[in-house]
Design an enzyme around this catalytic site. Structure first.
Site, PDB file in Angstrom:
ATOM      1  N   ASN A  15      11.537 -16.353   2.053  1.00  0.00           N
ATOM      2  CA  ASN A  15      11.122 -15.736   0.806  1.00  0.00           C
ATOM      3  C   ASN A  15       9.617 -15.551   0.820  1.00  0.00           C
ATOM      4  O   ASN A  15       8.867 -16.505   0.978  1.00  0.00           O
ATOM      5  CB  ASN A  15      11.527 -16.633  -0.373  1.00  0.00           C
ATOM      6  CG  ASN A  15      10.710 -16.319  -1.616  1.00  0.00           C
ATOM      7  OD1 ASN A  15      10.489 -15.174  -1.945  1.00  0.00           O
ATOM      8  ND2 ASN A  15      10.250 -17.364  -2.287  1.00  0.00           N
ATOM      9  N   CYS A  16       9.168 -14.285   0.706  1.00  0.00           N
ATOM     10  CA  CYS A  16       7.754 -14.001   0.517  1.00  0.00           C
ATOM     11  C   CYS A  16       7.559 -13.534  -0.928  1.00  0.00           C
ATOM     12  O   CYS A  16       8.511 -13.489  -1.684  1.00  0.00           O
ATOM     13  CB  CYS A  16       7.271 -12.945   1.507  1.00  0.00           C
ATOM     14  SG  CYS A  16       7.341 -13.517   3.234  1.00  0.00           S
ATOM     15  N   MET A  17       6.361 -13.180  -1.295  1.00  0.00           N
ATOM     16  CA  MET A  17       6.072 -12.929  -2.704  1.00  0.00           C
ATOM     17  C   MET A  17       6.869 -11.767  -3.286  1.00  0.00           C
ATOM     18  O   MET A  17       7.273 -11.797  -4.440  1.00  0.00           O
ATOM     19  CB  MET A  17       4.577 -12.682  -2.893  1.00  0.00           C
ATOM     20  CG  MET A  17       4.161 -12.640  -4.355  1.00  0.00           C
ATOM     21  SD  MET A  17       2.370 -12.537  -4.569  1.00  0.00           S
ATOM     22  CE  MET A  17       1.881 -14.183  -4.072  1.00  0.00           C
TER      23      MET A  17
END
Length: 450
Positions: A27-29
């Site tokens: 999960n990235c931003m």
């Protein structure tokens, strides 16, 4: 957990082949990065139509599902709580890391992998550049207005200047990590290049200069030290390796640094400074238009990553980067093009996508607009490039400089050096208008509502 998030999470899983088809989940931003065991089970077209999905980027066995800031972490939490998938959360400050990883594999240019590796040296430093640049801007305002205690402005100067004073050491440590060497040795080698003691040393009739070559020299020196360290670890007996490896690495690399690598780095650094300042000064609006208009395609090839050390070197040697404000116009062009699409499209889902992506696009996070709006539609992407060219042509002649890096869009105005903020804002507006008008003229095929 809201029904919207749970439905989004379930539909994503359903269209990538289910939980059992996942190798890794990050999960990235603004997006979810998922490595698949069997990419033939991915239904990309159906996944792109899922409500809440702004875009889907497939690169080899990895699929990146763009869902926007905030939503990515919520979907990630839902996946973690309701499946056996181990999720790795990778939020990055200022989204500099996201911009480095978003490029589609099919557009990757030769050498972009190497440039990405170099860029990874500077990504951990971006928060320091942002914070220092903002403090420097505040301090400049206080000094201009007067009436503030010199003790306060002096402290703020120390706070904002520390990153540049010790940049060589920080870059050295990060470079060592990237090159697979000891971080302590990397920091030490960086420190050697800026040691004040060098000023009193003369070798072979040549006076040594502390900081010669800036961070370019540091990267060269640490790379060389990493090669030496690895070779020594292979050939030295284990009983002597702990003592002799650092000793010989420092001695060999130190002499190589001051005699060979720093002069080479100095020549490269001087060349970069002359080339950038000369191109902007002599080329003016034309150079700005070329840089602002071609930056988005450059991002797609991965070659934009080579600009990160150039920004850092310009900040280190001149105090500002005149490249960043010009290149930021490309993102503003995206915003203008997306407004044009919003004004013309009759597709409700596309309007929802643009509506959720525009606010973050204005704030400098452009990938939801790129991969969710302009690039899939084709012509609006070209319109965005034209908008970037307009903004670049406005900003470049004024030699607008940024005192830090790591942010873009309107927030970059906070880092603009005194005297340039008005021209920067004018460039942003010009890019908005240019991208908007160009996209209206070029048109696009409005997706059919299903």
């Amino acid at each position: 957990m809201s029904a919207k998030i749970s439905n989004l999470g379930n539909e994503i899983l359903q269209n990538i082949g289910g939980e059992e088809n996942i190798i890794s989940f990050e999960n990235c931003m603004t997006r979810l990065r998922i490595s698949l065991k069997d990419d033939s089970l991915l239904d990309k077209e159906k996944l792109e139509k899922v409500e809440g999905v702004m875009g889907v980027v497939k690169s080899g066995q990895e699929v990146q599902v763009i869902v926007g800031p905030g939503t990515a972490s919520k979907v990630s939490n839902y996946i973690k709580e309701n499946t056996s998938i181990k999720v790795t959360d990778n939020p990055e400050f200022g989204q500099a890391d996201e911009m480095k990883k978003q490029v589609k594999e099919q557009y990757k240019a030769p050498g972009s992998g190497f440039l990405n590796k170099i860029a990874q040296i500077f990504i951990p430093l971006i928060p320091a550049f942002i914070g220092s640049g903002l403090i420097m801007g505040i301090n400049n305002i206080l000094n201009t207005k007067g009436g503030v205690s010199p003790n306060v402005t002096g402290l703020l100067a120390a706070f904002s200047g520390a990153v540049f004073g010790y940049l060589a050491i920080m870059v050295g440590m990060n470079a060592a990590r990237v090159f697979g060497a000891s971080t302590a040795i990397g920091g030490l080698m960086g420190g050697i290049t800026i040691s004040p003691v060098l000023e009193g040393v003369e070798l072979f009739g040549r006076q040594l200069v502390p900081g010669r070559g800036g961070i370019i020299s540091v990267i060269l020196v640490v790379w060389f030290a990493s090669v030496i360290e690895k070779k020594l670890k292979k050939i030295l007996p284990s009983v002597l390796e702990l003592i002799l490896t650092p000793l010989l690495t420092i001695l060999i690399s130190g002499f190589a640094a001051v005699l060979i690598l720093q002069p080479i780095g100095g020549a490269i650094s001087d060349g970069i400074g002359v080339a950038v300042s000369g191109a902007i000064e002599n080329g003016g609006a034309f150079t700005g238009a070329i840089l602002g208009g071609t930056f988005l395609p450059l991002v797609m090839t991965g070659l934009h990553q080579g600009l990160t050390p150039i920004h850092a070197d310009l900040l280190d040697t001149t105090g500002v980067t005149t490249l960043l404000p010009i290149l930021a116009m490309a993102g503003a062009g995206q915003v203008g093009a997306s407004f044009a699409v919003l004004a013309r499209t009759k597709n409700k889902r596309l309007k929802q996508t643009i509506g959720s992506a525009l606010p973050v696009g204005i704030l400098g996070i452009g990938e939801p607009l790129i991969y969710g709006v302009t690039l899939p539609l084709g012509k609006p992407f070209l319109g965005a490039c034209i908008g970037g060219a307009v903004g670049g042509a406005i900003v470049a002649p004024a030699k607008v400089g940024a005192m830090g890096m790591g942010i873009s869009g309107l927030p970059l105005a906070l880092l603009i050096a005194p005297g340039g903020i008005g021209r920067f804002i004018l460039g942003i507006i010009g890019a908005y208008v240019g991208g908007f008008i160009a996209t209206l003229i070029l048109g696009f095929d409005d997706p059919v509502e299903e």
